[in-house]
Write a protein that holds these residues in place. Structure first.
Motif, short mmCIF file in Angstrom:
data_model
loop_
_atom_site.label_atom_id
_atom_site.label_comp_id
_atom_site.label_asym_id
_atom_site.label_seq_id
_atom_site.Cartn_x
_atom_site.Cartn_y
_atom_site.Cartn_z
N SER A 32 61.17 88.31 -14.19
CA SER A 32 61.54 89.59 -13.57
C SER A 32 60.85 90.75 -14.28
O SER A 32 60.82 91.87 -13.74
CB SER A 32 63.06 89.78 -13.59
N GLY A 33 60.33 90.50 -15.48
CA GLY A 33 59.48 91.52 -16.09
C GLY A 33 60.10 92.26 -17.27
O GLY A 33 59.70 93.39 -17.56
N LYS A 34 61.01 91.62 -17.96
CA LYS A 34 61.60 92.27 -19.13
C LYS A 34 60.51 92.56 -20.16
O LYS A 34 60.42 93.66 -20.71
CB LYS A 34 62.70 91.38 -19.71
N GLY A 35 59.67 91.57 -20.38
CA GLY A 35 58.56 91.76 -21.33
C GLY A 35 57.57 92.81 -20.86
O GLY A 35 57.05 93.59 -21.65
N GLY A 36 57.33 92.84 -19.57
CA GLY A 36 56.40 93.84 -19.02
C GLY A 36 56.90 95.26 -19.23
O GLY A 36 56.14 96.17 -19.52
N VAL A 37 58.20 95.43 -19.07
CA VAL A 37 58.80 96.75 -19.29
C VAL A 37 58.66 97.16 -20.75
O VAL A 37 58.31 98.31 -21.06
CB VAL A 37 60.29 96.76 -18.86
N VAL A 81 64.59 90.63 -9.02
CA VAL A 81 63.39 90.01 -8.47
C VAL A 81 63.82 89.00 -7.41
O VAL A 81 64.92 88.45 -7.47
CB VAL A 81 62.59 89.35 -9.63
N SER A 82 62.96 88.77 -6.43
CA SER A 82 63.29 87.79 -5.39
C SER A 82 62.82 86.40 -5.82
O SER A 82 61.90 86.27 -6.63
CB SER A 82 62.59 88.15 -4.08
N PRO A 83 63.42 85.36 -5.28
CA PRO A 83 62.95 84.00 -5.62
C PRO A 83 61.50 83.79 -5.20
O PRO A 83 60.76 83.06 -5.89
CB PRO A 83 63.90 83.07 -4.85
N ASP A 84 61.08 84.44 -4.13
CA ASP A 84 59.68 84.28 -3.71
C ASP A 84 58.72 84.90 -4.72
O ASP A 84 57.68 84.32 -5.06
CB ASP A 84 59.45 84.94 -2.34
N ALA A 85 59.08 86.08 -5.20
CA ALA A 85 58.22 86.73 -6.20
C ALA A 85 58.21 85.89 -7.48
O ALA A 85 57.17 85.73 -8.12
CB ALA A 85 58.71 88.14 -6.50
N GLN A 86 59.37 85.32 -7.82
CA GLN A 86 59.40 84.49 -9.01
C GLN A 86 58.48 83.28 -8.86
O GLN A 86 57.74 82.91 -9.77
CB GLN A 86 60.82 84.01 -9.32
N LYS A 87 58.53 82.66 -7.69
CA LYS A 87 57.70 81.48 -7.44
C LYS A 87 56.22 81.82 -7.63
O LYS A 87 55.48 81.10 -8.30
CB LYS A 87 57.94 80.99 -6.01
N VAL A 112 70.48 98.68 -10.86
CA VAL A 112 69.76 97.54 -10.28
C VAL A 112 68.37 98.05 -9.92
O VAL A 112 68.22 98.94 -9.08
CB VAL A 112 70.50 96.97 -9.06
N VAL A 113 67.37 97.50 -10.60
CA VAL A 113 66.00 97.98 -10.45
C VAL A 113 65.18 96.97 -9.65
O VAL A 113 64.93 95.86 -10.13
CB VAL A 113 65.34 98.19 -11.84
N PRO A 114 64.77 97.33 -8.44
CA PRO A 114 63.93 96.41 -7.67
C PRO A 114 62.68 96.04 -8.48
O PRO A 114 62.01 96.93 -9.00
CB PRO A 114 63.54 97.22 -6.43
N ALA A 115 62.40 94.75 -8.59
CA ALA A 115 61.39 94.34 -9.57
C ALA A 115 60.27 93.48 -8.99
O ALA A 115 59.48 92.89 -9.73
CB ALA A 115 62.07 93.61 -10.73
N ASP A 116 60.19 93.43 -7.67
CA ASP A 116 59.07 92.67 -7.09
C ASP A 116 57.75 93.41 -7.25
O ASP A 116 56.69 92.81 -7.30
CB ASP A 116 59.32 92.38 -5.60
N ARG A 117 57.84 94.72 -7.30
CA ARG A 117 56.63 95.53 -7.56
C ARG A 117 56.66 95.94 -9.02
O ARG A 117 57.48 96.78 -9.42
CB ARG A 117 56.61 96.77 -6.67
N LYS A 118 55.75 95.39 -9.79
CA LYS A 118 55.76 95.63 -11.24
C LYS A 118 55.62 97.11 -11.57
O LYS A 118 56.26 97.62 -12.47
CB LYS A 118 54.64 94.84 -11.92
N TRP A 119 54.74 97.81 -10.85
CA TRP A 119 54.51 99.22 -11.16
C TRP A 119 55.77 100.03 -10.96
O TRP A 119 56.06 100.93 -11.74
CB TRP A 119 53.34 99.78 -10.33
N TYR A 120 56.54 99.68 -9.91
CA TYR A 120 57.77 100.45 -9.67
C TYR A 120 58.79 100.15 -10.76
O TYR A 120 59.44 101.06 -11.29
CB TYR A 120 58.38 100.13 -8.30
N ARG A 121 58.92 98.88 -11.09
CA ARG A 121 59.86 98.47 -12.13
C ARG A 121 59.57 99.23 -13.44
O ARG A 121 60.48 99.82 -14.04
CB ARG A 121 59.67 96.96 -12.34
N ASN A 122 58.32 99.26 -13.84
CA ASN A 122 57.95 99.94 -15.10
C ASN A 122 58.23 101.44 -15.03
O ASN A 122 58.74 102.04 -15.98
CB ASN A 122 56.47 99.72 -15.43
N LEU A 123 57.88 102.03 -13.90
CA LEU A 123 58.09 103.46 -13.72
C LEU A 123 59.58 103.79 -13.68
O LEU A 123 60.04 104.74 -14.33
CB LEU A 123 57.41 103.93 -12.43
#
Lengths: 280, 280
Positions: free
Chosen positions: A73-78, A175-181, A231-242
């Motif tokens: 889901s991008g914890k490390g990315g954040v 994050v969605s299961p599809d994005a995780q896949k 709840v932070v939508p996380a399928d788009r990495k740039w949005y999640r980080n921002l």
């Protein structure tokens, strides 16, 4: 204030109603989003330095950013892209793994307490005490009564933390299961990503609905006024980080950290320097 | 290799012969220097991530960057601008202050050992065990025999650390008393810098020659082949930040960290994902 868009309303939680690809509170696309994050740098750095300065001069306030979310889901990315914007000297990052034998010998909050940020600092939890009501529930690592007890224990603990002067910002990276896949397949595709992959990630994925339910209950039970969930939508990495950057900025801005007053006589010290004999 | 320019030759040390405004190994000026540091970002990040990955998968290697220098020499600036380029998740920063009562109850290396980087990580010491032969010598915090013993103890300690797989990069940020004066005056001038100022900084400044001598002896006695000293001219902040970045890059590059091999069957895991039943 991005929080108005991401703060979870009190009451029962249905994660399926939260779009994982949405970009609430931000009108632009990827390039504008990345630019907006870069533009946050100086504001975030300034606020963080003020908080740090305050802590160095007797202040007691701190910030705790709690990051939760499924694998990829991008914890490390954040941490890298958002937390990485500020001076690393003022940040304490703790990645919580499966508890060690010593940690299992204590209450689940024992290791959490030890990792709390000291005054002036920003603590970041990559996973947290919430694992003890998430994987612990899904994988039956504790019985139902104990899980039940933990929700209350978490609320009491967080109330103590807030009362001590630490602002808590809790974010669920959704994050969605599809994005995780897609992200897991990418880790398999690229040899430079193999080290990030664990076969166990797929085991957890296979019980996705149980995790979703465990998250829904945990979010509902611990969505307190003093430490609300986002709840932070996380399928788009740039949005999640921002989004996390904006939440962090708003949290810091709300605290209004100010430069501490000098605890010495400025003119006297200046005179010591200007009137000194040659020193070398 | 910037190290060829900055590595301190074995033998007696005369710091007055090292120009604090020089930019050895770099032809450009300030703007080129800042640009060169920015350009280092991706290389440094890539090397750091490889080292981190190695550590996550059983590797034992690490890096320890030791920063020493007089007040205002820019240890904090290096951490912020140079170390801050890489993922904060892979970095452990320890700022050593005057030892606590508990720390004083142990050998001087006790607190240092506890702060050593674990495998895969870059440890950064902002001040270090060298304070125990610098301020300790200048301010008579230990008697001459004990100071004498410590040089050897440091060399043995560092040899153990290197033998365990941790590369040590020791940098003395060499600032002039004039540059220090200017920076201290700036801290007095600007209310947002007051928190960085301590009247004690001027007390230490007043015994500059004693510090220079203590540095010269310490550098000479601990300038070993396995953990050599680098003297980094530090009157120009941009050069100081860039030079440490280049030294760090060279240290990491020399280690040649490589992406760990998968410890699972990639095809098998891919099939688990592509053949799975819907997960949600």
């Amino acid at each position: 204030m991005i929080g108005a868009h991401l703060r979870l309303p009190v009451g029962s939680v249905d994660l399926t109603s939260h779009d994982t690809r949405a970009t609430p509170g931000f009108d632009g696309g990827k390039s504008e989003g990345k630019e907006a994050l870069t533009d946050l740098d100086s504001t975030l750095s300034d606020l963080q330095e003020r908080l740090f300065a305050e802590g160095q001069r007797g202040g007691s306030r701190a910030v705790l950013l709690v990051l939760q979310g499924m694998d990829t889901s991008g914890k490390g990315g954040v941490v890298r892209h958002t937390v990485g914007l500020v001076d690393p000297q003022g940040v304490d990052i703790t990645a919580f793994k499966a508890p060690t034998e010593e940690e299992r010998g204590h209450d689940f909050l024992w290791r959490i307490r030890k990792a709390l940020p000291t005054p002036g600092r920003i603590g970041v939890f990559d996973r947290s005490h919430y694992e003890d009501v998430l994987i612990a529930k899904v994988r039956d690592l504790a019985d139902a009564d104990e899980i039940e007890r933990r929700y209350e224990a978490i609320n009491e603990f967080e109330a103590d933390v807030v009362a001590s002067g630490t602002h808590i910002l809790k974010c669920m990276l959704h994050v969605s299961p599809d994005a995780q896949k897609e992200r897991l397949l990418e880790r398999l595709e690229r040899p430079d990503k193999h080290w990030k992959f664990n076969p166990g990630d797929i085991d957890e994925r296979q019980v996705w609905p149980a995790y979703r339910e465990a998250y829904e209950v945990a979010l509902e039970r611990t969505n307190t006024e003093i430490a609300p969930w986002h709840v932070v939508p996380a399928d788009r990495k740039w949005y999640r980080n921002l989004a996390i950057g904006l939440l962090l900025r708003d949290t810091l801005a709300q605290m209004r950290p100010t430069w501490p007053d000098a605890d010495f006589d400025v003119e006297e010290q200046r005179a010591r320097l200007t009137d000194e004999a040659p020193v070398a």
